[in-house]
Motif scaffolding. Sequence first.
Motif, PDB file in Angstrom:
ATOM      1  N   ALA A   1       0.914  -1.189   0.019  1.00 57.26           N
ATOM      2  CA  ALA A   1      -0.105  -0.017  -0.020  1.00 57.26           C
ATOM      3  C   ALA A   1       0.974   1.200   0.040  1.00 57.26           C
ATOM      4  CB  ALA A   1      -0.847   0.131   1.115  1.00 57.26           C
ATOM      5  N   MET A   2       2.007   1.201   0.642  1.00 57.54           N
ATOM      6  CA  MET A   2       2.829   2.340   0.824  1.00 57.54           C
ATOM      7  C   MET A   2       3.648   2.524  -0.424  1.00 57.54           C
ATOM      8  SD  MET A   2       4.025   2.790   4.940  1.00 57.54           S
ATOM      9  CE  MET A   2       4.548   1.101   4.828  1.00 57.54           C
ATOM     10  N   LEU A   3       4.194   1.526  -0.933  1.00 60.53           N
ATOM     11  CA  LEU A   3       4.968   1.664  -2.223  1.00 60.53           C
ATOM     12  C   LEU A   3       4.254   1.717  -3.563  1.00 60.53           C
ATOM     13  CD1 LEU A   3       7.875  -0.991  -0.880  1.00 60.53           C
ATOM     14  CD2 LEU A   3       7.727   1.460  -0.868  1.00 60.53           C
ATOM     15  N   ASP A   4       3.168   0.928  -3.475  1.00 60.35           N
ATOM     16  CA  ASP A   4       2.569   0.751  -4.969  1.00 60.35           C
ATOM     17  C   ASP A   4       0.951   1.152  -4.884  1.00 60.35           C
ATOM     18  OD1 ASP A   4       1.621  -1.680  -7.203  1.00 60.35           O
ATOM     19  OD2 ASP A   4       3.069  -0.142  -7.613  1.00 60.35           O
ATOM     20  N   GLY A   5       0.463   1.609  -3.683  1.00 63.21           N
ATOM     21  CA  GLY A   5      -0.915   1.912  -3.711  1.00 63.21           C
ATOM     22  C   GLY A   5      -1.218   3.499  -4.045  1.00 63.21           C
ATOM     23  N   PRO A   6      -2.618   3.743  -4.015  1.00 63.78           N
ATOM     24  CA  PRO A   6      -3.011   4.881  -4.546  1.00 63.78           C
ATOM     25  C   PRO A   6      -2.364   6.228  -3.604  1.00 63.78           C
ATOM     26  CG  PRO A   6      -4.890   3.618  -3.346  1.00 63.78           C
ATOM     27  CD  PRO A   6      -3.628   2.894  -3.493  1.00 63.78           C
ATOM     28  N   LEU A   7      -1.910   5.782  -2.504  1.00 66.65           N
ATOM     29  CA  LEU A   7      -1.244   7.007  -1.899  1.00 66.65           C
ATOM     30  C   LEU A   7       0.249   6.825  -1.519  1.00 66.65           C
ATOM     31  CD1 LEU A   7      -3.974   7.322   1.280  1.00 66.65           C
ATOM     32  CD2 LEU A   7      -3.560   8.469  -0.859  1.00 66.65           C
ATOM     33  N   ARG A   8       0.880   6.009  -2.558  1.00 65.95           N
ATOM     34  CA  ARG A   8       2.269   5.826  -2.279  1.00 65.95           C
ATOM     35  C   ARG A   8       3.022   7.395  -2.377  1.00 65.95           C
ATOM     36  NH1 ARG A   8       0.352   4.165  -7.393  1.00 65.95           N
ATOM     37  NH2 ARG A   8       1.226   5.368  -9.271  1.00 65.95           N
TER      38      ARG A   8
ATOM     39  N   ARG B   1       2.540   9.648  -0.698  1.00 60.26           N
ATOM     40  CA  ARG B   1       2.608  10.256   0.582  1.00 60.26           C
ATOM     41  C   ARG B   1       3.714   9.501   1.507  1.00 60.26           C
ATOM     42  NH1 ARG B   1      -3.695  11.326   2.718  1.00 60.26           N
ATOM     43  NH2 ARG B   1      -4.302  12.192   0.713  1.00 60.26           N
ATOM     44  N   HIS B   2       4.011   8.090   1.070  1.00 64.27           N
ATOM     45  CA  HIS B   2       4.890   7.476   1.761  1.00 64.27           C
ATOM     46  C   HIS B   2       6.181   7.064   1.095  1.00 64.27           C
ATOM     47  CE1 HIS B   2       2.140   6.264   4.873  1.00 64.27           C
ATOM     48  NE2 HIS B   2       1.160   6.347   3.903  1.00 64.27           N
ATOM     49  N   ALA B   3       6.478   7.008  -0.228  1.00 62.27           N
ATOM     50  CA  ALA B   3       7.838   6.809  -0.592  1.00 62.27           C
ATOM     51  C   ALA B   3       8.215   7.520  -1.952  1.00 62.27           C
ATOM     52  CB  ALA B   3       7.353   5.303  -1.405  1.00 62.27           C
ATOM     53  N   PHE B   4       9.478   7.207  -2.173  1.00 61.86           N
ATOM     54  CA  PHE B   4      10.112   7.938  -3.299  1.00 61.86           C
ATOM     55  C   PHE B   4      11.444   7.198  -3.524  1.00 61.86           C
ATOM     56  CE2 PHE B   4      13.936   9.892  -1.007  1.00 61.86           C
ATOM     57  CZ  PHE B   4      13.592   9.754   0.082  1.00 61.86           C
ATOM     58  N   ARG B   5      11.825   7.338  -4.686  1.00 59.30           N
ATOM     59  CA  ARG B   5      13.029   6.695  -5.238  1.00 59.30           C
ATOM     60  C   ARG B   5      14.310   7.722  -5.059  1.00 59.30           C
ATOM     61  NH1 ARG B   5      10.905   2.842  -9.523  1.00 59.30           N
ATOM     62  NH2 ARG B   5       9.227   1.576  -8.131  1.00 59.30           N
ATOM     63  N   ALA B   6      15.464   7.350  -4.599  1.00 57.26           N
ATOM     64  CA  ALA B   6      16.542   7.987  -4.462  1.00 57.26           C
ATOM     65  C   ALA B   6      17.915   6.960  -4.845  1.00 57.26           C
ATOM     66  CB  ALA B   6      16.731   8.343  -3.076  1.00 57.26           C
TER      67      ALA B   6
ATOM     68  N   PRO C   1       3.610  13.164   5.052  1.00 54.29           N
ATOM     69  CA  PRO C   1       3.923  13.637   3.663  1.00 54.29           C
ATOM     70  C   PRO C   1       4.875  14.839   3.538  1.00 54.29           C
ATOM     71  CG  PRO C   1       1.524  13.701   4.077  1.00 54.29           C
ATOM     72  CD  PRO C   1       2.015  13.424   5.255  1.00 54.29           C
ATOM     73  N   TRP C   2       4.884  15.818   4.538  1.00 54.65           N
ATOM     74  CA  TRP C   2       5.809  16.903   4.633  1.00 54.65           C
ATOM     75  C   TRP C   2       7.206  16.264   4.562  1.00 54.65           C
ATOM     76  CZ3 TRP C   2       9.238  17.561   8.598  1.00 54.65           C
ATOM     77  CH2 TRP C   2       9.036  16.691   9.811  1.00 54.65           C
ATOM     78  N   LEU C   3       7.496  15.201   5.625  1.00 53.49           N
ATOM     79  CA  LEU C   3       8.798  14.526   5.559  1.00 53.49           C
ATOM     80  C   LEU C   3       9.510  13.894   4.428  1.00 53.49           C
ATOM     81  CD1 LEU C   3      11.009  13.942   7.478  1.00 53.49           C
ATOM     82  CD2 LEU C   3       9.836  12.109   8.232  1.00 53.49           C
ATOM     83  N   VAL C   4       8.074  13.257   3.560  1.00 58.08           N
ATOM     84  CA  VAL C   4       8.746  12.735   2.434  1.00 58.08           C
ATOM     85  C   VAL C   4       9.009  13.754   1.388  1.00 58.08           C
ATOM     86  CG1 VAL C   4       7.654  11.067   0.503  1.00 58.08           C
ATOM     87  CG2 VAL C   4       7.134  10.615   2.929  1.00 58.08           C
ATOM     88  N   ASP C   5       8.168  14.744   1.299  1.00 60.72           N
ATOM     89  CA  ASP C   5       8.566  15.965   0.378  1.00 60.72           C
ATOM     90  C   ASP C   5       9.924  16.396   0.516  1.00 60.72           C
ATOM     91  OD1 ASP C   5       5.172  16.843   0.247  1.00 60.72           O
ATOM     92  OD2 ASP C   5       6.005  15.236  -0.967  1.00 60.72           O
TER      93      ASP C   5
END
Lengths: 566, 239
Positions: A247-254, A256-261, A278-282
Amino acid sequence: MIESLVRARSAMARIPEYGMAPEGYTPQRVAFVLVLSPDGDLLRCERTEKRCSMLLPGDGAAIAAFDPRFLWGGSGYLTGAREPDPRKADKREKTDAEDARRMALHLKMLESLDSGCPGVRAVVAHLRKWTPGPMADGTHPPQGYGVFRVEGCDVPVHDMPGARADWERLRALAAAAEKDAAPCSVLGIPLPQARLAFPIKGVAGGMPVKKLISFNTESAESHGMEQTANARMSKAAAQNMAEALNAMLDGPLRDRHAFRADGMTVCVWADGPQPAVPWLVDMLAAGYPSAFGLEPERAAALDAAHAALEEGRWPGEPPEAVHVLALTAHQARIAVRLHLRLSPDEIVRGILAHGEAAGLDGLPLAFPHMHPMLRAACRQKGDAAPEPFAASLLPALLAGARYPDELRRRALAVVRDGGDVSAGALHLVKGHLNRNEGAGMTKGLDDGRTEPAYLLGRVFALVERVQALALPDLNRTVKDCFYASAMTTPAMVFPRLFRVHTHHLRKLRPGGRVYFQKLLDGIYGGVSAMPRRLDQHGQSLFTIGYHHQRQALFAPRAEADEAAEE
Amino acid sequence: MPNESVLLRVWGDRAMFARPAFKTERVSYDFMPPSAARGFLEAIYWKPQMRWVVKSIRVMKPVAFASFADNAVARGVQKPRPSEMRGDPRDLRRDAVEDRLQRRSLYLRDVEYVIEAEVDPEGPACLSGASSPDGARKHREMFLRRARRGQFFRSPCLGTRECVAGFEPLDEPPPPNPDVPDADFGTVYHDAVYEPDDKGPIIESSSGRRCRHVAHFFHAVMRGGVVEVPPLPGRRNSL
């Protein structure tokens, strides 16, 4: 980590936007609906809309060859036959026998329930009297999963209240019949053990199907156990963990949780009723392509978060803890590169400490971002960082850990090889000097520092400024020609620089000439001996001294303007 | 500290106490589990007449991780079947280069622990069930003599054999490190109990009985740098 993911799954199930199925159900694409009469006669096969998805009873797609799902499945489980494949004509007899057996298993499972639901009774009647084979018009149901519906009913059979109750009864019976309950390594209580691991989606790299809990090598097995039994995890823990990660890596709200680095997938979640931060992810993802084009709401939330952090508080309601997980994929396995579990206070302190250690006057960010610091180690724009350094940089940004030595070394190597002294390199170098080497560098110019390397960096900035004033239209300046060598072997370069500097000084007006000469004397007078070579520490001091002096050379002009206006 | 307890300080640059769920791409527990502590003590001194019971583990340095890539082999060395033994010996060959498995592991970095343990003189070789009153003290003294001299049966390690460790016995528990905060480590592997099972895959070497491996876990909470270890349910028969 796994315990937290299991709890996060429960929190996500209560938030509709995650689209998570309740326990015991799974979303699946459904291709067709078999319409039955109440007596079980197959009336017709209806194709569904393209990409139709339904919540079906079961834990996931059928992974075993003979594992019937409750009131749904491929055409083999529903009609005992499938569309023959002309490419496999020689195996048709075997395939037909397998499909007939699947239908028999499905019937056996439903008969064991002795259901009172009219829909389930209709399906049982259908399976009892249906001869495996094509439908009346000679066709087979389309490829994919199908469900049943009774003529005159609006909902499929599996959604009827009686069928749902039967499904819960079947689950309870299956759980009670489990013989291999053993202590779970995650939950700590005896539970049926997981035999197969669940794939994780949304992790960059590797093969299409990847697993975090993987025992696909003999050398990882022990005590006579095979495959996932070695994990000592309960099926519930393994499944909930996989569903939360997916859900966090591939779901509709990914987002807000994940990014690629840099080839690594980073996932952030919080313990508590609201798993997303979300703010920490951003903030962590800023600068990466996936973070381009931030929505106005998210951008405003990020600005508000920056303001709150500068005041030393967590933006909004603080959770119990925040987790940061960095994953990389290798073939069919996923490796954990980093797992941080931090309290909100620790993160606020860590970010403030990072801003203090690595922040510099004249650069826009109070809390330098990860992306520009990683880019400082890349020779070409657009290159990924040569080694996934994000995993070693994240603890420095969030938890007050040391900055990676190798990253600083590579950033200085890029500068020496003619690269630009980027903002990321400056932040990285200053952070490393302060936290790893205890240098106590300030954000702005420090007149009290006496290290020769720092003073030489200031001198270089001065020489560059004088040249710019004397010869404003040059294509290549002293920085382009001499910065790298001045940073590494100052004894060889500075005598030549001073000769050039003397010529430039003569071209300035008398007032400027005196000003810069006095400034140079004041700085260079503190250099007791010209070092022949500068090591990594010296090169870092040189770089920061250069930046500090450059910023200070613009500041007096602003102060003079203010004084003139008064 | 009770008379039969021992205190052993262990330290090393790296440690890998692999979680059961992460054995291929390994992830270490946050601290030394009791089974690893028992293994460390047994590497220094153990006899069939006794067993080690770990009482507590003190974490003396902050928990820090580092990721390393290492090379391993994908297949274990399996006991050859009789048919393989009669066949071509080249079929028994195992080539690590051909069987290379590169993986990433998350190790603990710069670790130091103090293990508190006591001797239970009722080991599997004690058939009568009655223990000698001097048994615990005797084994304890033998252990301390060996630990002071740096003796061991096999090199003690911090989880895996590449994680080299140093050790020394202590007389008194050290004060806690203020840089080590309280933490809840969640469910952690305690140790194994081998229960008799006629169809079990493991054969007990001392008796020839078949048994199966049952893992036990406990909820580990660190307060003041100390993780108290509860008693292990059931008896453990050493293999």
